[in-house]
Design a protein around this motif. Structure first.
Motif, short mmCIF file in Angstrom:
data_model
loop_
_atom_site.label_atom_id
_atom_site.label_comp_id
_atom_site.label_asym_id
_atom_site.label_seq_id
_atom_site.Cartn_x
_atom_site.Cartn_y
_atom_site.Cartn_z
N ASP A 158 -114.59 78.45 17.35
CA ASP A 158 -113.71 79.62 17.27
C ASP A 158 -112.29 79.17 17.03
O ASP A 158 -111.92 78.03 17.34
N HIS A 210 -115.07 81.84 23.85
CA HIS A 210 -115.75 82.39 22.67
C HIS A 210 -116.63 81.33 22.01
O HIS A 210 -117.75 81.62 21.59
N HIS A 234 -108.17 80.99 17.04
CA HIS A 234 -107.25 82.14 17.20
C HIS A 234 -105.84 81.71 16.84
O HIS A 234 -105.45 80.58 17.13
MG MG Z 1 -112.64 84.55 19.27
#
Ligand code: MG
Length: 160
Positions: free
Chosen positions: A10, A44, A12
């Motif tokens: 993941d 995540h 961000h």
């Molecule tokens: Mg995420």
């Protein structure tokens, strides 16, 4: 015994003035991660690794980032739910191993606290949760502090 491995990744973006939630805890940081939920990139990635090992899709399948129910959500809820979903299919999580890439702040002083938070959510011991961190040597978007990445693998078992 049936054994399955799953992989999660993941990313961000990071922005000034946002909270930085990582591994279920809030880290002191001038920049924080931006996302629909609390943007906990490590949780995540772990969720995707666990879902992947059970072949149950990905975190977006179950917790869409367009669903207002998950706006600002504490990602610990997602991990608990994902653990419940795979357990319902007979899977036991054996261990998870993760790497976070982030230029700053330093993650190392917070790793034990993260393990204490994450292990019970997965019904495993802290010994079965490995969290590692590295900078990106100032290269690319992680190096410029524009984003944070996390990678995770999960191993799961099930009686045949
Ligand atoms: Mg995420």
């Amino acid at each position: 015994m049936k054994i399955r491995v799953g992989l999660g990744f993941d990313v961000h973006p990071l922005e000034e003035g946002r909270e930085l939630w990582l591994g279920g805890i809030k880290l002191p940081s001038t920049k924080g991660a931006v996302g629909h939920s609390d943007a906990d990139v490590l949780i995540h990635a772990i969720c995707d690794a666990i879902l992947g090992a059970a072949n149950l899709g990905d975190i977006g399948t179950h917790f869409a980032n367009t669903d207002p129910r998950w706006a600002g959500m504490d990602s610990k809820y997602f991990l608990k739910e994902v653990t419940r979903m795979v357990a319902a299919k007979g899977w036991k999580i054996e261990n998870v191993d993760c790497t976070v890439t982030l230029e700053a702040p330093k993650i190392k002083p917070h790793i034990e606290a993260m393990k204490q938070v994450l292990a019970p959510l997965m019904n495993i011991t802290e010994e079965d949760v490995s969290i590692k961190a590295t900078t990106n040597e100032k290269l690319g978007y992680v190096g410029r502090m524009e984003g944070v990445n996390a990678y995770a693998v999960a191993l799961m078992s099930k009686a045949r």
